[in-house]
Design an enzyme around this catalytic site. Structure first.
Site, PDB file in Angstrom:
ATOM      1  N   LYS A  78       0.830   3.138  17.834  1.00  0.00           N
ATOM      2  CA  LYS A  78       1.509   3.248  16.530  1.00  0.00           C
ATOM      3  C   LYS A  78       2.737   4.115  16.736  1.00  0.00           C
ATOM      4  O   LYS A  78       2.712   5.049  17.547  1.00  0.00           O
ATOM      5  CB  LYS A  78       0.579   3.923  15.506  1.00  0.00           C
ATOM      6  CG  LYS A  78       0.937   3.651  14.075  1.00  0.00           C
ATOM      7  CD  LYS A  78       0.351   2.333  13.595  1.00  0.00           C
ATOM      8  CE  LYS A  78       0.755   2.026  12.172  1.00  0.00           C
ATOM      9  NZ  LYS A  78       0.083   0.812  11.671  1.00  0.00           N
ATOM     10  N   GLY A 177      -7.592  -5.776  -6.529  1.00  0.00           N
ATOM     11  CA  GLY A 177      -6.275  -5.888  -5.904  1.00  0.00           C
ATOM     12  C   GLY A 177      -5.920  -7.338  -5.637  1.00  0.00           C
ATOM     13  O   GLY A 177      -6.620  -8.035  -4.907  1.00  0.00           O
ATOM     14  N   VAL A 181      -2.715  -9.939   0.188  1.00  0.00           N
ATOM     15  CA  VAL A 181      -4.010 -10.268   0.786  1.00  0.00           C
ATOM     16  C   VAL A 181      -5.004 -10.715  -0.294  1.00  0.00           C
ATOM     17  O   VAL A 181      -5.645 -11.761  -0.175  1.00  0.00           O
ATOM     18  CB  VAL A 181      -4.577  -9.047   1.561  1.00  0.00           C
ATOM     19  CG1 VAL A 181      -5.992  -9.348   2.054  1.00  0.00           C
ATOM     20  CG2 VAL A 181      -3.669  -8.701   2.737  1.00  0.00           C
ATOM     21  N   TYR A 183      -4.714 -11.840  -3.421  1.00  0.00           N
ATOM     22  CA  TYR A 183      -4.511 -13.088  -4.158  1.00  0.00           C
ATOM     23  C   TYR A 183      -4.829 -14.297  -3.275  1.00  0.00           C
ATOM     24  O   TYR A 183      -5.477 -15.254  -3.711  1.00  0.00           O
ATOM     25  CB  TYR A 183      -3.081 -13.198  -4.721  1.00  0.00           C
ATOM     26  CG  TYR A 183      -3.027 -14.184  -5.869  1.00  0.00           C
ATOM     27  CD1 TYR A 183      -3.237 -13.753  -7.164  1.00  0.00           C
ATOM     28  CD2 TYR A 183      -2.832 -15.539  -5.637  1.00  0.00           C
ATOM     29  CE1 TYR A 183      -3.243 -14.655  -8.223  1.00  0.00           C
ATOM     30  CE2 TYR A 183      -2.835 -16.448  -6.681  1.00  0.00           C
ATOM     31  CZ  TYR A 183      -3.041 -15.997  -7.978  1.00  0.00           C
ATOM     32  OH  TYR A 183      -3.063 -16.889  -9.014  1.00  0.00           O
TER      33      TYR A 183
HETATM   34  P1  NAD Z   1       0.052  -5.454  -1.606  1.00  0.00           P
HETATM   35  O1  NAD Z   1       0.879  -4.268  -1.917  1.00  0.00           O
HETATM   36  O2  NAD Z   1       0.696  -6.806  -1.562  1.00  0.00           O
HETATM   37  O3  NAD Z   1      -1.180  -5.552  -2.632  1.00  0.00           O
HETATM   38  C1  NAD Z   1      -1.872  -4.490  -3.139  1.00  0.00           C
HETATM   39  C2  NAD Z   1      -2.257  -4.866  -4.577  1.00  0.00           C
HETATM   40  O4  NAD Z   1      -3.187  -3.891  -5.065  1.00  0.00           O
HETATM   41  C3  NAD Z   1      -1.074  -4.883  -5.530  1.00  0.00           C
HETATM   42  O5  NAD Z   1      -1.072  -6.096  -6.276  1.00  0.00           O
HETATM   43  C4  NAD Z   1      -1.309  -3.652  -6.425  1.00  0.00           C
HETATM   44  O6  NAD Z   1      -0.806  -3.820  -7.726  1.00  0.00           O
HETATM   45  C5  NAD Z   1      -2.815  -3.565  -6.410  1.00  0.00           C
HETATM   46  N1  NAD Z   1      -3.376  -2.258  -6.731  1.00  0.00           N
HETATM   47  C6  NAD Z   1      -2.918  -1.031  -6.419  1.00  0.00           C
HETATM   48  N2  NAD Z   1      -3.741  -0.077  -6.886  1.00  0.00           N
HETATM   49  C7  NAD Z   1      -4.768  -0.721  -7.507  1.00  0.00           C
HETATM   50  C8  NAD Z   1      -5.924  -0.285  -8.181  1.00  0.00           C
HETATM   51  N3  NAD Z   1      -6.218   1.007  -8.322  1.00  0.00           N
HETATM   52  N4  NAD Z   1      -6.755  -1.235  -8.699  1.00  0.00           N
HETATM   53  C9  NAD Z   1      -6.490  -2.550  -8.572  1.00  0.00           C
HETATM   54  N5  NAD Z   1      -5.385  -3.016  -7.941  1.00  0.00           N
HETATM   55  C10 NAD Z   1      -4.526  -2.103  -7.419  1.00  0.00           C
HETATM   56  O7  NAD Z   1      -0.664  -5.135  -0.203  1.00  0.00           O
HETATM   57  P2  NAD Z   1      -1.415  -6.151   0.762  1.00  0.00           P
HETATM   58  O8  NAD Z   1      -0.493  -6.537   1.860  1.00  0.00           O
HETATM   59  O9  NAD Z   1      -2.066  -7.210  -0.032  1.00  0.00           O
HETATM   60  O10 NAD Z   1      -2.518  -5.198   1.393  1.00  0.00           O
HETATM   61  C11 NAD Z   1      -3.684  -4.840   0.707  1.00  0.00           C
HETATM   62  C12 NAD Z   1      -4.583  -4.030   1.615  1.00  0.00           C
HETATM   63  O11 NAD Z   1      -4.879  -4.791   2.787  1.00  0.00           O
HETATM   64  C13 NAD Z   1      -3.983  -2.721   2.109  1.00  0.00           C
HETATM   65  O12 NAD Z   1      -5.000  -1.763   2.222  1.00  0.00           O
HETATM   66  C14 NAD Z   1      -3.459  -3.101   3.478  1.00  0.00           C
HETATM   67  O13 NAD Z   1      -3.380  -1.983   4.323  1.00  0.00           O
HETATM   68  C15 NAD Z   1      -4.527  -4.051   3.934  1.00  0.00           C
HETATM   69  N6  NAD Z   1      -4.089  -4.960   4.994  1.00  0.00           N
HETATM   70  C16 NAD Z   1      -3.071  -5.844   4.787  1.00  0.00           C
HETATM   71  C17 NAD Z   1      -2.696  -6.714   5.801  1.00  0.00           C
HETATM   72  C18 NAD Z   1      -1.605  -7.735   5.596  1.00  0.00           C
HETATM   73  O14 NAD Z   1      -1.467  -8.644   6.426  1.00  0.00           O
HETATM   74  N7  NAD Z   1      -0.852  -7.670   4.513  1.00  0.00           N
HETATM   75  C19 NAD Z   1      -3.339  -6.676   7.044  1.00  0.00           C
HETATM   76  C20 NAD Z   1      -4.389  -5.766   7.231  1.00  0.00           C
HETATM   77  C21 NAD Z   1      -4.748  -4.917   6.192  1.00  0.00           C
END
Ligand code: NAD
Length: 343
Positions: A78, A177, A181, A183
């Protein structure tokens, strides 16, 4: 350094600066037994240098576990770039990062992370080829989120089977959330016939899920208390803690959010409640698998095959946890450590 609480036999930690560019960064290479250390570059306004070092040490170690449990030919690394304010990172800083990464001769592969974007990586790539996660128009494969969603879906399905369901048809999943991811996951779940209750702080995302996916909405503060079969955290980390675990009314927890357990004790707390926890980094490895595919030029079928493997890896963890009466997070860690141990 060697007595730092987050130091865990990291192979290399590089402190890099370029005063002209205003650049300061730490690159941590935790373990390269399985292959080069892959991990994103986090750009953040750290309170002090120790906070930046702690982040680099912890996050790089986490990547060793994630890549090992995804059976990837990759280690964990990292980088963190220290900026004075958000959005203050300049192209010159990313070029300086590229020069520092070039010095590591392929031991570290960079990708995007919080605060950096695929376009920023183009400035890194001016100085090193050890970059992944670029946009398609720049020769990359684009957003890893759809692959992450599919991997989380496969993980939810495997978890449902482990608690006695033959398929996801009619299984009630509470999804916390609905971002990139969450949706995507919800859409896969709907296609598989699952029943959805959802929550997000964005009312637009919730309305979209109601309209498009036939989901039922729950208040943000109540999604963790919904009586359902599976709770799926896909928002922020540390959501499973001493406050929330006693309120869960589900048989299993399986979601894509990183670092769901607030402390290692929460792993055992879930086990004691008889709730099967699918370790987060095993489920959400689709993103890193896709990044590995871009770097090693695997075809889509190979990436898909490796994402499908999430089901078998979870089964291995669940079986071992049942056999030893140990919590699943701990079992996953031990299995990962065996995969990157020095012999
Ligand atoms: P994102 O920002 O697109 O989505 C997060 C969603 O959670 C948003 O829609 C936000 O409004 C919602 N949210 C925030 N606080 C909330 C709460 N208290 N209650 C309900 N909803 C809430 O992020 P993402 O890319 O979808 O990532 C989501 C998680 O997955 C993170 O923890 C991220 O580290 C992990 N992750 C993502 C990926 C990737 O490929 N995007 C890969 C590995 C891990």
């Amino acid at each position: 350094m060697f007595h730092h609480p987050s130091f865990d036999a990291h192979e290399r930690v590089l402190f890099a600066s370029d005063e002209t560019a205003g650049f300061r960064a730490i690159i941590a290479v935790h373990n390269t037994v399985r292959g080069p250390a892959l991990g994103g570059c986090r750009v953040w306004t750290y309170a002090d240098d120790d906070a930046a070092l702690t982040d680099a040490l912890r996050l790089s170690r986490g990547m060793s576990y994630k890549s090992a449990m995804a059976d990837l030919p990759l280690g964990g690394g990292k980088s963190v770039m220290i900026v004075k304010e958000r959005g203050a990172a300049t192209p010159a800083m990313f070029e300086a990062l590229g020069r520092a990464i070039a010095d590591l001769n392929g031991r570290y592969i960079v990708a995007e992370d919080v605060g950096s974007s695929p376009k920023d990586l183009l400035n890194v790539r001016r100085h090193t080829a050890h970059v992944t996660g670029l946009d398609p128009e720049d020769g990359g494969r684009g957003d890893p989120s759809p692959t992450t969603s599919r991997g989380v879906f496969i993980g939810v399905e495997a978890t449902a089977k482990a608690v006695g369901f033959s398929s996801l048809e009619g299984v009630h999943v509470a999804v916390q959330g609905l971002g990139n991811v969450g949706y995507g996951l919800a859409r896969h779940l709907r296609d598989a016939g699952a029943r959805l209750t959802v929550a997000d702080i964005s009312s637009e995302r919730v309305a979209m899920a109601e309209r498009e996916l036939g989901a039922k909405a729950a208040p943000v503060e109540a999604i963790g208390e919904v009586e359902a079969d599976i709770f799926s955290p896909n928002a922020l980390g540390a959501g499973l803690n001493a406050m929330t675990i006693p309120r869960l009314k589900v048989r299993a927890v399986a979601g894509g959010a990183n670092n769901q357990l607030a402390t290692p004790a929460d792993d055992e707390a879930l086990r004691e409640r008889g709730i099967l926890y699918a370790p987060d980094y095993v489920l959400n490895a689709g993103g890193v698998i896709k990044m590995a595919g871009e770097y090693y030029r695997w075809d889509d079928a190979e990436v898909d095959r490796r994402v499908d493997g999430i089901a078998d890896r979870l089964s291995e963890i669940f079986t071992e946890a049942a056999r030893t009466s140990r919590p699943t997070g701990e079992v996953a860690d031990r299995l990962a450590e065996a995969r990157f141990a020095r012999h």
